[in-house]
Write a protein that holds these residues in place. Structure first.
Motif, PDB file in Angstrom:
ATOM      1  N   HIS A  24     -10.044  -3.128 -13.786  1.00 36.54           N
ATOM      2  CA  HIS A  24     -10.531  -1.830 -13.540  1.00 36.54           C
ATOM      3  C   HIS A  24     -11.431  -1.691 -12.097  1.00 36.54           C
ATOM      4  O   HIS A  24     -11.333  -1.109 -11.300  1.00 36.54           O
ATOM      5  N   HIS A  27      -9.507  -4.237  -9.122  1.00 35.82           N
ATOM      6  CA  HIS A  27      -8.057  -4.112  -8.716  1.00 35.82           C
ATOM      7  C   HIS A  27      -7.453  -2.763  -9.418  1.00 35.82           C
ATOM      8  O   HIS A  27      -6.356  -2.891  -9.833  1.00 35.82           O
ATOM      9  N   HIS A  29      -6.286  -0.632  -7.676  1.00 35.55           N
ATOM     10  CA  HIS A  29      -5.177  -0.289  -6.852  1.00 35.55           C
ATOM     11  C   HIS A  29      -3.981  -1.054  -7.181  1.00 35.55           C
ATOM     12  O   HIS A  29      -2.806  -0.982  -6.399  1.00 35.55           O
ATOM     13  N   ARG A  30      -4.096  -2.012  -8.231  1.00 40.80           N
ATOM     14  CA  ARG A  30      -3.076  -2.862  -8.520  1.00 40.80           C
ATOM     15  C   ARG A  30      -2.403  -2.406  -9.969  1.00 40.80           C
ATOM     16  O   ARG A  30      -1.804  -3.082 -10.730  1.00 40.80           O
ATOM     17  N   ASP A  32      -0.062  -0.536 -10.816  1.00 39.84           N
ATOM     18  CA  ASP A  32       1.328  -0.866 -11.157  1.00 39.84           C
ATOM     19  C   ASP A  32       1.714  -2.117 -11.593  1.00 39.84           C
ATOM     20  O   ASP A  32       2.477  -2.092 -12.399  1.00 39.84           O
TER      21      ASP A  32
END
Length: 344
Positions: A24, A27, A29-30, A32
């Motif tokens: 968190h 990453h 933005h990862r 998904d």
């Protein structure tokens, strides 16, 4: 100007209390990618990786277990490997122990999801069987200078103990200036009784670790091969250096042999991380050695492996620090003071 790098993926024991929330924090933005891992966990009725990482508190009893630690480390390490700065060219990938599975995905021989399947399956099998245990013991002193005689002495003691009825003990990992030993309880206890305590820490048992990289893991390896087919494996996009120092080259890899090594030799035979790092140094001469997160403990073993090879004239700890302090060439992404050197 391009910087060349060998990417190095860590193994078990690197996701600890300070790492809680790593996915968190670094990453977000990862999600998904991580949610695709959560879906694989859900199929097996296991707790989501995002939930484990986002938990309010960390307990060793829970987070050191193979079916919890392995997927968290995989997710953090792979995301780090994919977050390198644009001017960094990865010339080879390697890893320590479980880090070999991550290296396969980081190098493109496994897709992100199939790499997760391998790690999650093997981590869960290791935990379900939990055959034997591991301990760590150094053969170098505080100066990291190579001590070939001391190493030979320790390995002779391991062989002596292993020959005693009911005692199992073997070299698990050659880890820089450390020996990771694995065996059954009698074997581990005999070693602890025969060797002096050093540096206030060793011999140090590793919580919830099985006797990785020894013949005791043959049932786990067999079950892994039954569950994970060779069709999961493809050609690597980057050269891969395994736990023998062997290089698997893009376009020239026998993928069935890669599968066989990964779920055979790699599980049941000693893992020579030292040799993997020394092969990376000698064959690829990178500008940087980048250890992906989580954690940063593997950095010491990388440094020691280079010192043991007298890489660039570094024969001891002081020589390493003189070179590293001038212009850092060993970067641990799990260290806040070094992370930006790799992510730009």
């Amino acid at each position: 100007m391009t910087r060349t790098a060998v990417a190095i993926c860590p193994g078990r024991g690197t996701y600890n209390k300070p790492e809680l929330g790593y996915l968190h924090r670094h990453h977000a933005h990862r999600m998904d990618l991580f949610q695709s891992f959560d879906a694989i966990r859900a199929e097996a009725g296991q707790e989501a990786v995002t939930a484990l990482d986002g938990a309010a508190r960390f307990t060793v009893s829970k987070y050191s277990k193979g079916d919890v630690a392995s997927p968290l480390i995989y997710a953090a390490s792979l995301a780090d490997a994919q977050a390198l700065a644009k001017d960094i060219e990865v010339v080879a990938v390697t890893g320590n122990s479980m880090g070999w599975y991550i290296a396969l995905a980081a190098a493109g021989a496994l897709s992100a999801e199939n790499g997760f399947r391998v790690v999650n399956t093997m981590g869960t099998l290791m935990q379900d069987h939990l055959i034997g245990g591991q301990l760590v013991y150094p053969f170098v002193g505080d100066d990291w200078a190579n001590d070939v005689a001391r190493k030979a002495e320790l390995l002779a003691d391991v062989a002596r103990i292993n020959a005693i009825e009911g005692h199992d003990l073997a070299l698990s990992i050659d880890l820089g200036g450390m020996l990771v030993l694995a065996g059954n309880e009698k074997g581990l206890e005999a070693f602890e009784a025969s060797q002096p305590a050093v540096q206030d820490r060793f011999p140090m048992r590793l919580a919830n670790h099985a006797a990785f990289h020894t013949s005791l893991q043959a049932p786990v390896a067999a079950e892994g091969r039954a569950r994970l087919g060779a069709e999961l494996f493809g050609q690597p996009k980057h050269p891969l250096i395994d736990g023998r120092g062997k290089i698997w080259w893009p376009g020239a890899t026998d993928t069935k042999a890669l599968w066989g090594y990964t779920l055979g030799h790699q599980v049941t035979q000693p893992y020579d991380f030292t040799r993997a790092i020394q092969t990376a140094a000698h064959e690829f001469a990178p500008d940087l050695f980048i250890v992906t997160g989580p954690g940063a403990t593997l950095g010491g073993a990388v440094a020691q492996s280079l010192v043991l090879a007298d890489w660039h004239g570094m024969g001891d700890k002081a020589a390493f620090h003189a070179k590293q302090d001038g212009k850092p060439f060993l970067i641990a992404m799990g260290r806040e003071d070094q992370r930006a050197l790799a992510t730009g």
